[in-house]
Design a protein around this motif. Sequence first.
Motif, PDB file in Angstrom:
ATOM      1  N   LEU A 152       0.926  -1.487   0.236  1.00 45.56           N
ATOM      2  CA  LEU A 152       0.112  -0.321  -0.051  1.00 45.56           C
ATOM      3  C   LEU A 152       0.895   1.214   0.329  1.00 45.56           C
ATOM      4  CD1 LEU A 152      -2.919  -0.923   2.933  1.00 45.56           C
ATOM      5  CD2 LEU A 152      -2.857  -0.804   0.085  1.00 45.56           C
ATOM      6  N   GLU A 153       1.679   1.121   0.129  1.00 44.86           N
ATOM      7  CA  GLU A 153       2.643   2.033   0.351  1.00 44.86           C
ATOM      8  C   GLU A 153       2.737   3.010  -0.528  1.00 44.86           C
ATOM      9  OE1 GLU A 153       6.660   4.840  -0.006  1.00 44.86           O
ATOM     10  OE2 GLU A 153       6.108   2.474  -0.631  1.00 44.86           O
ATOM     11  N   PRO A 154       3.267   2.435  -1.847  1.00 44.87           N
ATOM     12  CA  PRO A 154       2.857   3.200  -3.408  1.00 44.87           C
ATOM     13  C   PRO A 154       1.519   3.974  -3.303  1.00 44.87           C
ATOM     14  CG  PRO A 154       4.030   1.313  -4.053  1.00 44.87           C
ATOM     15  CD  PRO A 154       2.978   1.019  -1.632  1.00 44.87           C
ATOM     16  N   ALA A 155       0.500   4.286  -2.906  1.00 42.83           N
ATOM     17  CA  ALA A 155      -0.779   4.194  -3.339  1.00 42.83           C
ATOM     18  C   ALA A 155      -0.680   5.610  -2.143  1.00 42.83           C
ATOM     19  CB  ALA A 155      -1.544   3.327  -2.462  1.00 42.83           C
ATOM     20  N   ASP A 156       0.505   5.832  -1.588  1.00 38.83           N
ATOM     21  CA  ASP A 156       0.228   7.315  -1.407  1.00 38.83           C
ATOM     22  C   ASP A 156      -0.891   8.232  -0.540  1.00 38.83           C
ATOM     23  OD1 ASP A 156       2.673   7.705  -2.359  1.00 38.83           O
ATOM     24  OD2 ASP A 156       2.344   9.004  -4.333  1.00 38.83           O
ATOM     25  N   LEU A 157      -1.467   6.679   0.695  1.00 40.79           N
ATOM     26  CA  LEU A 157      -2.388   7.348   1.571  1.00 40.79           C
ATOM     27  C   LEU A 157      -1.782   8.326   2.416  1.00 40.79           C
ATOM     28  CD1 LEU A 157      -3.483   3.890   2.023  1.00 40.79           C
ATOM     29  CD2 LEU A 157      -4.546   5.575   0.428  1.00 40.79           C
ATOM     30  N   ASN A 158      -1.888   9.402   1.674  1.00 42.44           N
ATOM     31  CA  ASN A 158      -1.077  10.544   2.837  1.00 42.44           C
ATOM     32  C   ASN A 158      -1.780  11.397   3.438  1.00 42.44           C
ATOM     33  OD1 ASN A 158      -1.968  12.162   0.727  1.00 42.44           O
ATOM     34  ND2 ASN A 158       0.415  11.628   0.280  1.00 42.44           N
ATOM     35  N   ASP A 159      -3.485  11.419   3.560  1.00 40.63           N
ATOM     36  CA  ASP A 159      -4.348  12.443   3.720  1.00 40.63           C
ATOM     37  C   ASP A 159      -5.641  11.761   4.497  1.00 40.63           C
ATOM     38  OD1 ASP A 159      -6.015  14.691   4.116  1.00 40.63           O
ATOM     39  OD2 ASP A 159      -5.896  15.135   2.678  1.00 40.63           O
ATOM     40  N   ARG A 160      -6.019  11.669   5.977  1.00 41.18           N
ATOM     41  CA  ARG A 160      -7.227  10.756   6.201  1.00 41.18           C
ATOM     42  C   ARG A 160      -8.323  11.436   5.799  1.00 41.18           C
ATOM     43  NH1 ARG A 160      -5.311   8.254   9.464  1.00 41.18           N
ATOM     44  NH2 ARG A 160      -7.481   7.557  10.373  1.00 41.18           N
ATOM     45  N   ARG A 161      -8.350  13.007   4.917  1.00 40.59           N
ATOM     46  CA  ARG A 161      -9.327  13.313   4.243  1.00 40.59           C
ATOM     47  C   ARG A 161     -10.075  12.353   2.612  1.00 40.59           C
ATOM     48  NH1 ARG A 161      -8.388  18.994   5.068  1.00 40.59           N
ATOM     49  NH2 ARG A 161      -6.651  18.399   4.105  1.00 40.59           N
ATOM     50  N   MET A 162      -9.608  11.662   2.423  1.00 41.44           N
ATOM     51  CA  MET A 162      -9.120  10.844   0.922  1.00 41.44           C
ATOM     52  C   MET A 162     -10.549  10.244   0.799  1.00 41.44           C
ATOM     53  SD  MET A 162      -5.538   9.763  -0.024  1.00 41.44           S
ATOM     54  CE  MET A 162      -3.856  11.011  -0.698  1.00 41.44           C
ATOM     55  N   ASP A 165      -9.872   8.052   7.255  1.00 40.16           N
ATOM     56  CA  ASP A 165     -10.282   7.652   8.361  1.00 40.16           C
ATOM     57  C   ASP A 165     -10.881   6.795   6.843  1.00 40.16           C
ATOM     58  OD1 ASP A 165      -9.430  10.013   9.908  1.00 40.16           O
ATOM     59  OD2 ASP A 165     -10.834  11.299   8.946  1.00 40.16           O
ATOM     60  N   ALA A 166     -12.451   5.988   8.016  1.00 43.57           N
ATOM     61  CA  ALA A 166     -13.053   4.930   7.976  1.00 43.57           C
ATOM     62  C   ALA A 166     -14.246   5.410   7.444  1.00 43.57           C
ATOM     63  CB  ALA A 166     -13.135   3.861   8.438  1.00 43.57           C
ATOM     64  N   LYS A 167     -14.383   6.813   7.326  1.00 43.74           N
ATOM     65  CA  LYS A 167     -16.100   6.926   7.208  1.00 43.74           C
ATOM     66  C   LYS A 167     -15.836   7.550   5.419  1.00 43.74           C
ATOM     67  CE  LYS A 167     -15.358  11.621   8.585  1.00 43.74           C
ATOM     68  NZ  LYS A 167     -16.108  12.555   9.841  1.00 43.74           N
ATOM     69  N   ASN A 168     -14.579   7.481   5.270  1.00 47.14           N
ATOM     70  CA  ASN A 168     -13.892   7.896   3.608  1.00 47.14           C
ATOM     71  C   ASN A 168     -13.834   6.848   2.880  1.00 47.14           C
ATOM     72  OD1 ASN A 168     -15.004  11.145   4.757  1.00 47.14           O
ATOM     73  ND2 ASN A 168     -12.554  10.922   4.947  1.00 47.14           N
ATOM     74  N   VAL A 169     -13.897   5.154   3.438  1.00 46.98           N
ATOM     75  CA  VAL A 169     -13.715   4.383   3.182  1.00 46.98           C
ATOM     76  C   VAL A 169     -14.522   3.637   1.932  1.00 46.98           C
ATOM     77  CG1 VAL A 169     -11.764   2.241   2.582  1.00 46.98           C
ATOM     78  CG2 VAL A 169     -11.620   4.183   4.129  1.00 46.98           C
ATOM     79  N   THR A 170     -14.722   3.434   1.023  1.00 43.56           N
ATOM     80  CA  THR A 170     -15.875   1.966   0.484  1.00 43.56           C
ATOM     81  C   THR A 170     -14.987   0.693   0.547  1.00 43.56           C
ATOM     82  OG1 THR A 170     -17.202   4.567  -0.318  1.00 43.56           O
ATOM     83  CG2 THR A 170     -18.013   1.596  -0.858  1.00 43.56           C
ATOM     84  N   ILE A 171     -16.022   0.178   0.829  1.00 43.71           N
ATOM     85  CA  ILE A 171     -15.916  -1.358   0.977  1.00 43.71           C
ATOM     86  C   ILE A 171     -16.019  -2.301  -0.886  1.00 43.71           C
ATOM     87  CG2 ILE A 171     -14.664  -3.871   1.297  1.00 43.71           C
ATOM     88  CD1 ILE A 171     -14.884  -2.752   3.843  1.00 43.71           C
ATOM     89  N   LEU A 172     -16.297  -2.649  -1.758  1.00 43.23           N
ATOM     90  CA  LEU A 172     -16.954  -3.377  -2.517  1.00 43.23           C
ATOM     91  C   LEU A 172     -16.341  -5.008  -3.038  1.00 43.23           C
ATOM     92  CD1 LEU A 172     -18.274  -1.988  -5.680  1.00 43.23           C
ATOM     93  CD2 LEU A 172     -16.856  -3.789  -6.216  1.00 43.23           C
ATOM     94  N   ASP A 173     -17.147  -6.003  -2.902  1.00 46.10           N
ATOM     95  CA  ASP A 173     -16.704  -6.654  -3.062  1.00 46.10           C
ATOM     96  C   ASP A 173     -19.044  -8.249  -4.003  1.00 46.10           C
ATOM     97  OD1 ASP A 173     -14.321  -9.288  -2.435  1.00 46.10           O
ATOM     98  OD2 ASP A 173     -16.239 -10.425  -2.907  1.00 46.10           O
ATOM     99  N   GLN A 174     -18.490  -8.467  -4.113  1.00 43.46           N
ATOM    100  CA  GLN A 174     -19.133  -9.326  -5.397  1.00 43.46           C
ATOM    101  C   GLN A 174     -19.396 -10.668  -4.230  1.00 43.46           C
ATOM    102  OE1 GLN A 174     -18.441 -11.997  -8.587  1.00 43.46           O
ATOM    103  NE2 GLN A 174     -17.224 -13.428  -7.545  1.00 43.46           N
ATOM    104  N   SER A 175     -19.508 -10.470  -2.616  1.00 44.91           N
ATOM    105  CA  SER A 175     -19.008 -12.249  -1.797  1.00 44.91           C
ATOM    106  C   SER A 175     -19.943 -11.005  -1.218  1.00 44.91           C
ATOM    107  CB  SER A 175     -18.187 -12.663  -1.836  1.00 44.91           C
ATOM    108  OG  SER A 175     -18.263 -13.526  -0.516  1.00 44.91           O
ATOM    109  N   PRO A 176     -21.233 -11.755  -0.569  1.00 45.20           N
ATOM    110  CA  PRO A 176     -21.828 -10.844   0.082  1.00 45.20           C
ATOM    111  C   PRO A 176     -20.942 -11.884   1.822  1.00 45.20           C
ATOM    112  CG  PRO A 176     -23.266 -12.636  -0.489  1.00 45.20           C
ATOM    113  CD  PRO A 176     -22.371 -12.456  -1.237  1.00 45.20           C
ATOM    114  N   HIS A 177     -20.601 -12.578   1.748  1.00 48.38           N
ATOM    115  CA  HIS A 177     -19.887 -13.751   2.549  1.00 48.38           C
ATOM    116  C   HIS A 177     -19.060 -12.695   3.268  1.00 48.38           C
ATOM    117  CE1 HIS A 177     -22.198 -16.434   0.014  1.00 48.38           C
ATOM    118  NE2 HIS A 177     -23.029 -16.558   0.955  1.00 48.38           N
TER     119      HIS A 177
END
Length: 342
Positions: A107-117, A138-150
Motif C-alpha cells: 500500500l505504500e506506493p498508493a500514497d495514502l497521505n491524507d485522512r480526508r481522502m 478515516d474509515a468514513k471516507n472508505v468504501t469496501i466493494l465485493d461481489q461476495s456477501p459472505h
Amino acid sequence: MASAMLNGAEHLTLRRGLSPNGLGFVGSDFHGKQFLKMGLVSNTRISKSGARAIVPKCSVSASRPASQPRFIQHKKEAFWFYRFLSIVYDHVINPGHWTEDMRDDALEPADLNDRRMIVVDVGGGTGFTTLGIVKHVDAKNVTILDQSPHQLARAKKKAPLKECKIIEGDAEDLPFRTDYADRYVSAGSIEYWPDPQRGIKEAYRVLKLGGKACVIGPVYPTFWLSRFFADVWMLFPKEEEYIEWFEKAGFKDVQLKRIGPKWYRGVRRHGLIMGCSVTGVKPASGDSPLQLGPKAEDVSEPVKPLSFLTRFILGALAGMYYVLVPIYMWLKDQIVPKGQPI
C-alpha cells in the motif's frame, strides 16, 4: 527481489524501456551477473541505508501468450468458492500469501497521505486490506466493494471498519460516478476478473484528476508445476501485462513494486497469490479514452449446473496447490541455511 526488499527497506520499480535488443528487462542475479529477459527495464531505488535492490534471475515472469485466460474459475465460481473460504480466509490464506507486512508494503506506493481522502477498496473481501487503508484514511471516507456477501459479512464485524461503506458490486462495472475517488485500491481481486483491462479502465474512470490507482495481485510463476496450476485455476498476469493494462487505460507514471513473504528470500519461481503492487496516476478528468466491447462474463446469465460444478471442483483443487506452496516454502526456510536462495 532480495529479502531486504520484502522487509520493506527497499523495493524495485519497473517501467517500460528499451534495451539494446528492444523492449527488455535488465537486472542481475545473486552473483552479480547481468541477464536479459523480454518485458521490462528495471530501476533500483536506494534505501536510506544506501543499499541497492537486487533482482534475482527468477524474478521475471515465465513466457506465455499474453493475457492467456485460465479455464476453470471466473467470477461465478469465485462467488461460491469464497462462500466457504470466507470462514477461514483470514486465518488460512492470509498468513501464507498476504501478511500484514506485505499489505503495508504494497500500500505504500498508493500514497495514502491524507485522512480526508476518498478511497474505494475494490474486491475488498473480508476487509484485510482495508484495515491497512484505515491506518492512513478515516474509515468514513472508505468504501469496501465485493461481489461476495459472505466475505463482506466478515468485514462488517471488524471494529476499525464500522464506519466504512460496505456494498456488493462488480469490479468491471463500478457503482461510482466518474471522477469520484482520490484513491482506488484493489488487492487479490484481479485474479478473478474475466477482463482485467475493463477493471483497470473502471479504476481510471472513478478516480479524480491526479488520483492514483493501486492494484495488488499475483504474478505468473516460473516453476512448471506452478504454471500449470496457475493456468488451471485463475489469472496470474505477467508483470508486463499489468503495466500494459494501466497504460492502455490512460494512466501515467505507472510503476510496479514486487512484494512477497519474508521467507521467500527473493526467489519467486513457485509463485504466490500476492506478487506485485502496481500504481498509476490519472492525468485528466473524465472517462478512460480506451474503448471496449461487451463484458466477457455476465454473472446474471444462467449457467449449466454440471459444467459449473466441474469447473468449481477442479478450480478448488487447483487452488489447494497454492495453499500448500507457502507451507512448503516455510519448511525450506527452516531447513536451508540463511543467506541462500530457496
